[in-house]
Design a protein around this motif. Structure first.
Motif, PDB file in Angstrom:
ATOM      1  N   LYS A  16       0.819  -1.221   0.000  1.00  0.00           N
ATOM      2  CA  LYS A  16       0.000   0.000   0.000  1.00  0.00           C
ATOM      3  C   LYS A  16       0.852   1.270   0.000  1.00  0.00           C
ATOM      4  O   LYS A  16       0.628   2.156  -0.797  1.00  0.00           O
ATOM      5  N   THR A  34      -1.387   6.402   7.281  1.00  0.00           N
ATOM      6  CA  THR A  34      -2.005   6.380   8.615  1.00  0.00           C
ATOM      7  C   THR A  34      -1.384   5.310   9.522  1.00  0.00           C
ATOM      8  O   THR A  34      -1.414   5.439  10.739  1.00  0.00           O
ATOM      9  N   GLY A  35      -0.801   4.273   8.926  1.00  0.00           N
ATOM     10  CA  GLY A  35      -0.086   3.270   9.723  1.00  0.00           C
ATOM     11  C   GLY A  35       1.069   3.944  10.463  1.00  0.00           C
ATOM     12  O   GLY A  35       1.353   3.629  11.625  1.00  0.00           O
ATOM     13  N   TYR A  38      -0.193   5.509  13.693  1.00  0.00           N
ATOM     14  CA  TYR A  38      -0.339   4.574  14.815  1.00  0.00           C
ATOM     15  C   TYR A  38       1.036   4.131  15.319  1.00  0.00           C
ATOM     16  O   TYR A  38       1.249   3.960  16.522  1.00  0.00           O
ATOM     17  N   ARG A  39       1.964   3.972  14.384  1.00  0.00           N
ATOM     18  CA  ARG A  39       3.335   3.620  14.788  1.00  0.00           C
ATOM     19  C   ARG A  39       3.944   4.739  15.638  1.00  0.00           C
ATOM     20  O   ARG A  39       4.682   4.476  16.593  1.00  0.00           O
ATOM     21  N   ARG A  89       9.821   2.180  12.412  1.00  0.00           N
ATOM     22  CA  ARG A  89       9.863   0.891  11.679  1.00  0.00           C
ATOM     23  C   ARG A  89      10.601  -0.172  12.479  1.00  0.00           C
ATOM     24  O   ARG A  89      10.851  -1.273  11.966  1.00  0.00           O
ATOM     25  N   SER A  98      -0.064  -3.004  17.018  1.00  0.00           N
ATOM     26  CA  SER A  98      -1.432  -3.511  16.887  1.00  0.00           C
ATOM     27  C   SER A  98      -2.223  -3.273  18.170  1.00  0.00           C
ATOM     28  O   SER A  98      -3.388  -2.892  18.125  1.00  0.00           O
ATOM     29  N   ALA A 101      -3.065   0.377  18.420  1.00  0.00           N
ATOM     30  CA  ALA A 101      -4.078   0.773  17.429  1.00  0.00           C
ATOM     31  C   ALA A 101      -5.463   0.211  17.762  1.00  0.00           C
ATOM     32  O   ALA A 101      -6.449   0.582  17.143  1.00  0.00           O
ATOM     33  N   ARG A 107      -7.695   5.684  18.475  1.00  0.00           N
ATOM     34  CA  ARG A 107      -8.244   5.730  17.113  1.00  0.00           C
ATOM     35  C   ARG A 107      -9.024   7.026  16.896  1.00  0.00           C
ATOM     36  O   ARG A 107      -8.921   7.647  15.853  1.00  0.00           O
ATOM     37  N   ARG A 128      -6.214   0.933   7.207  1.00  0.00           N
ATOM     38  CA  ARG A 128      -7.068  -0.249   7.348  1.00  0.00           C
ATOM     39  C   ARG A 128      -8.549   0.124   7.321  1.00  0.00           C
ATOM     40  O   ARG A 128      -9.396  -0.694   7.020  1.00  0.00           O
ATOM     41  N   ASP A 129      -8.850   1.376   7.729  1.00  0.00           N
ATOM     42  CA  ASP A 129     -10.249   1.785   7.938  1.00  0.00           C
ATOM     43  C   ASP A 129     -10.558   3.096   7.219  1.00  0.00           C
ATOM     44  O   ASP A 129     -11.461   3.813   7.614  1.00  0.00           O
ATOM     45  N   ARG A 178      -0.479 -10.697  12.227  1.00  0.00           N
ATOM     46  CA  ARG A 178      -0.918  -9.296  12.158  1.00  0.00           C
ATOM     47  C   ARG A 178      -2.261  -9.190  11.436  1.00  0.00           C
ATOM     48  O   ARG A 178      -3.135  -8.416  11.826  1.00  0.00           O
ATOM     49  N   ASP A 182      -5.428  -7.488  13.226  1.00  0.00           N
ATOM     50  CA  ASP A 182      -6.047  -6.299  12.606  1.00  0.00           C
ATOM     51  C   ASP A 182      -7.489  -6.573  12.174  1.00  0.00           C
ATOM     52  O   ASP A 182      -8.320  -5.679  12.197  1.00  0.00           O
ATOM     53  N   ARG A 185      -9.988  -7.277  15.657  1.00  0.00           N
ATOM     54  CA  ARG A 185     -10.170  -6.347  16.785  1.00  0.00           C
ATOM     55  C   ARG A 185     -11.593  -5.771  16.747  1.00  0.00           C
ATOM     56  O   ARG A 185     -12.224  -5.686  15.687  1.00  0.00           O
TER      57      ARG A 185
HETATM   58  O1   DC Z   1       0.439  -0.272   7.771  1.00  0.00           O
HETATM   59  P1   DC Z   1       1.356  -0.441   8.978  1.00  0.00           P
HETATM   60  O2   DC Z   1       1.956  -1.796   9.110  1.00  0.00           O
HETATM   61  O3   DC Z   1       2.384   0.644   9.095  1.00  0.00           O
HETATM   62  O4   DC Z   1       0.349  -0.260  10.216  1.00  0.00           O
HETATM   63  C1   DC Z   1       0.788  -0.320  11.531  1.00  0.00           C
HETATM   64  C2   DC Z   1      -0.325  -0.792  12.452  1.00  0.00           C
HETATM   65  O5   DC Z   1      -1.348   0.189  12.568  1.00  0.00           O
HETATM   66  C3   DC Z   1      -1.005  -2.101  12.059  1.00  0.00           C
HETATM   67  O6   DC Z   1      -1.034  -2.963  13.178  1.00  0.00           O
HETATM   68  C4   DC Z   1      -2.410  -1.723  11.711  1.00  0.00           C
HETATM   69  C5   DC Z   1      -2.606  -0.390  12.359  1.00  0.00           C
HETATM   70  N1   DC Z   1      -3.396   0.520  11.525  1.00  0.00           N
HETATM   71  C6   DC Z   1      -4.709   0.695  11.857  1.00  0.00           C
HETATM   72  O7   DC Z   1      -5.199   0.065  12.785  1.00  0.00           O
HETATM   73  N2   DC Z   1      -5.468   1.576  11.146  1.00  0.00           N
HETATM   74  C7   DC Z   1      -4.955   2.267  10.128  1.00  0.00           C
HETATM   75  N3   DC Z   1      -5.712   3.132   9.461  1.00  0.00           N
HETATM   76  C8   DC Z   1      -3.591   2.077   9.754  1.00  0.00           C
HETATM   77  C9   DC Z   1      -2.843   1.185  10.482  1.00  0.00           C
END
Ligand code: DC
Length: 225
Positions: A16, A34-35, A38-39, A89, A98, A101, A107, A128-129, A178, A182, A185
């Motif tokens: 992505k 957006t990941g 959360y990171r 990273r 996770s 998040a 959130r 993801r959302d 993962r 994801d 949840r």
């Molecule tokens: O895409 P990534 O691996 O960098 O995402 C890191 C974590 O954040 C992964 O566990 C899922 C979560 N995440 C989320 O819950 N909602 C999002 N919009 C983006 C990532």
């Protein structure tokens, strides 16, 4: 021409961010990973050394300023002015993100920031959302995925190229775990929006996926001409 909101969702390792960054550059859109947000929250929490506590972590998330500064090769990320591009990273952040998040108030804080970042359009957001919760009215929605085997193989090649000693089976297991965390949840799990385009990239090159998505966005832009 109307600048659109483009939502790209999908599981870990589907490519992505690579694709979204390329498409955004070519279209002159902003790219929001957006990941990485959360990171960043997970990173900030780990920096404090505190025990895992939902209220404490939400408090951090509500006060944090997350900024993106895109450059040719990397999308630089800053938390309260400190660069965290590489730090977010790390294996430690990846192992904890996770859980972070999955906290409802974390959130809410991130979704509010994401909506502000995208409200003017001209933005490509991956996560993801995005198509289900953040921008249910997004102009273009794509669900990008690939088989677990293919995603693990791509990650394996990336890490081996960096000189890291990793095992393919271990990466496969990590990715499967993962996916499970994801998608299972309670709040905003990973799922495809009903009106999202499903794209399995297992047998596609980065160039093929990029070209395809650019055409998709440009066709939609033309509808608004
Ligand atoms: O895409 P990534 O691996 O960098 O995402 C890191 C974590 O954040 C992964 O566990 C899922 C979560 N995440 C989320 O819950 N909602 C999002 N919009 C983006 C990532």
């Amino acid at each position: 021409m109307k600048k659109l909101v483009v939502a790209i969702d999908g599981p870990a390792g589907a490519g992505k961010s690579t694709i979204a960054k390329l498409v955004a550059e070519k279209l002159g859109y902003a790219y929001i990973d957006t990941g990485a947000m959360y990171r960043s929250v997970a990173w900030k929490f780990l920096q404090t050394g505190a025990d895992f506590d939902g209220d404490f972590i939400s408090g951090l998330a509500e006060k944090m300023l997350i900024e993106f500064k895109p450059e040719a090769k990397v999308n630089r990320v800053f938390v309260d002015g400190v660069e965290v591009t590489t730090a977010i990273r790390s294996q430690e952040v990846t192992a904890n993100v996770s859980r972070v998040a999955a906290i409802g108030a974390v959130r809410e804080a991130m979704v509010a920031q994401q909506r502000r970042m995208g409200e003017a359009g001209g933005v490509l957001m991956d996560g993801r959302d995005i198509g289900t919760v953040v921008f249910p009215q997004a102009d273009v929605k794509v669900f990008l995925t690939a088989s677990v085997e293919e995603r693990a193989l791509r990650r394996y090649k990336e890490l081996v190229a960096k000189g890291e000693d990793v095992k393919l089976e271990v990466l496969q297991q990590e990715i499967a775990n993962r996916d499970k965390q994801d998608s299972e949840r309670a709040i905003s799990p990973l799922r495809q929006a009903e009106d999202a385009l499903y794209l399995d990239t297992s047998a596609m090159t980065i160039e093929e996926v990029t070209t395809y998505l650019m055409q998709l966005v440009q066709e939609k832009e033309n509808v608004f001409l």
